[in-house]
Structure formats: structure tokens, C-alpha cells
Design a protein around this motif. Structure first.
Motif, PDB file in Angstrom:
ATOM      1  N   ILE A 160      35.440   3.533  59.037  1.00 29.07           N
ATOM      2  CA  ILE A 160      35.562   4.195  60.337  1.00 29.07           C
ATOM      3  C   ILE A 160      36.980   4.729  60.480  1.00 29.07           C
ATOM      4  O   ILE A 160      37.945   4.034  60.146  1.00 29.07           O
ATOM      5  CB  ILE A 160      35.308   3.199  61.501  1.00 29.07           C
ATOM      6  N   VAL A 179      29.463   3.521  67.296  1.00 26.95           N
ATOM      7  CA  VAL A 179      30.816   3.252  66.800  1.00 26.95           C
ATOM      8  C   VAL A 179      31.818   3.315  67.944  1.00 26.95           C
ATOM      9  O   VAL A 179      31.913   4.315  68.653  1.00 26.95           O
ATOM     10  CB  VAL A 179      31.219   4.266  65.712  1.00 26.95           C
ATOM     11  N   TYR A 182      38.024   0.663  65.324  1.00 25.52           N
ATOM     12  CA  TYR A 182      38.318  -0.092  64.103  1.00 25.52           C
ATOM     13  C   TYR A 182      39.616  -0.864  64.335  1.00 25.52           C
ATOM     14  O   TYR A 182      40.403  -0.533  65.230  1.00 25.52           O
ATOM     15  CB  TYR A 182      38.442   0.826  62.878  1.00 25.52           C
ATOM     16  N   HIS A 191      35.315  -2.917  61.738  1.00 22.30           N
ATOM     17  CA  HIS A 191      34.971  -2.002  62.825  1.00 22.30           C
ATOM     18  C   HIS A 191      34.199  -2.772  63.895  1.00 22.30           C
ATOM     19  O   HIS A 191      33.672  -3.860  63.644  1.00 22.30           O
ATOM     20  CB  HIS A 191      34.103  -0.844  62.315  1.00 22.30           C
TER      21      HIS A 191
END
Length: 216
Positions: A160, A179, A182, A191
Motif C-alpha cells: 500500500i 484500504v 499503512y 496496512h
């Protein structure tokens, strides 16, 4: 004869001037989970997924830290499509944003790069292999390390970096996470992603745009 030639030149000029506008109006952006988007004219992020809510609206998700309500959304790969959507709501605690798309400017897709999304589901068990699609680092996979159901987070080692925010975390074709961040070093540190089933449930509880979301 001279008048006829002038008329032809004028007609040709009119047609040539009209062509770029017609092309811009007909441009459509193909978007799906992992597509690059520009939020608020400044922030490069990734789309989590695209689909429809319980009212049939074309909607999607990205990370809340990419832009607040009212922020414009453009497709990074198709600037000619213009403004393809608008952020209508965010939840900073779960770090998600709901986007409503302009159907005239967007062609939704369930596949982007190496990722296909057919459903939203619960987090993957540890230590299952999970994958991510992002506008910066593309399709990468790694091990799921820890699932926190209290704070609706997952931790793992998947590559990431900046611009991947909002991208989908998948297990097979099941979307399990968004997402968020990180730690320490891009693509080396762990992450964190937000559990996608929690995002969809919270969005449905709040109601409005995005409620009852289902992928294309």
C-alpha cells in the motif's frame, strides 16, 4: 460561385469547431473497484467498488480522508468525461465516503486489472491470502494478520502507498475491506483496511444515498 465557396468554408468551420464538444459529451469513464479517481480536484485516490443502492442509484465508495461532502470526483484515466460524481456523505470514524455517480458519464465495471468484485462479505480468516487493487501499485496480495470486529478493522501485509487509499481488499471475488492506511514504510509496513461489511451495514443504517448497496 464565390458565395457558394464561402458558404462551404463556413459550414466546414462550424463542423470542426463542434467536433471536440461532441466528443467530450460522449466520453464515458469506465470505473470499478481499484480505478483511479481525483477527488476535489486535488487528491488522487482509488475507488473501492461501484454498484447500486436500494433506490437504484449508481454509487460507490472511497476513503473519507480523500475528500468531504460536496467534493467533485473525476476519473483519472478519462479526464474528457468531466465530473463523473460527487461525494455525498462521509464517516471519518470508519474512513469511508459515499459517491453518487452521473450515469451519463460512467460505465460501471466489476473488473479492474486483476480484481473482480461480485459481492460484499465478512473479513477473511487469519492467515488467509488477500489482495488489493489500487491506482498506484495495482494488484498486490499478502497475508491477513489480524481482524478487529470491534473497531471494524483488518491488518495485514499488502503493498500500500499513497493513492491506493480507498482501494478494495478482496478475498477471491468477495470485497472484504477498504484500504485506509499503512504504517511506517510504504509496501513494507503493515496496512490497515476497514471491514466492508461494517461499512455497508452502517451506510444502510444511516439511509439515503448508498443504503442497501450491492456491487454491479
Amino acid at each position: 460561385m464565390r458565395r457558394f465557396v464561402i458558404a462551404l468554408v463556413a459550414l466546414a468551420a462550424t463542423l470542426l469547431v463542434g467536433l471536440p464538444a461532441a466528443s467530450a459529451q460522449s466520453a464515458k469513464a469506465t470505473l470499478g473497484g481499484g480505478s483511479g479517481i481525483v477527488v476535489g480536484g486535488d487528491f488522487l485516490c482509488s475507488l473501492t467498488t461501484i454498484g447500486r443502492d436500494d433506490q437504484g442509484r449508481l454509487v460507490g465508495f472511497t476513503a473519507a480522508h480523500c475528500g468531504g461532502p460536496g467534493s467533485s470526483v473525476h476519473a483519472e484515466a478519462t479526464p474528457a468525461a468531466g465530473r463523473v460524481g460527487t461525494v455525498v456523505r462521509t464517516n471519518p470514524l470508519l474512513d469511508y465516503a459515499v459517491i453518487q455517480f452521473d450515469e451519463a458519464r460512467v460505465a460501471p465495471s466489476r473488473t479492474v486489472g486483476g480484481t473482480t468484485i461480485t459481492e460484499v462479505g465478512a473479513p477473511a480468516p487469519v492467515p488467509e491470502l488477500v489482495c488489493k487493487q489500487g491506482r498506484t501499485t495495482g494488484h498486490t496480495c499478502g497475508v491477513n494478520l489480524f481482524v478487529d470486529t470491534v473497531f471494524a478493522e483488518q491488518y495485514g501485509f499488502v503493498c500500500i502507498t499513497e493513492g491506493d487509499s480507498g482501494g478494495p481488499i478482496t478475498s477471491g471475488t468477495r470485497l472484504i475491506g477498504l484500504v485506509s492506511a499503512y504504517f511506517l514504510i510504504p509496501c513494507a509496513g503493515p496496512h490497515v483496511s476497514i471491514n466492508m461489511d461494517a461499512i455497508v451495514a452502517e451506510s444502510s443504517f444511516v439511509g439515503g444515498v448508498g443504503a442497501g448497496f450491492r456491487p454491479i
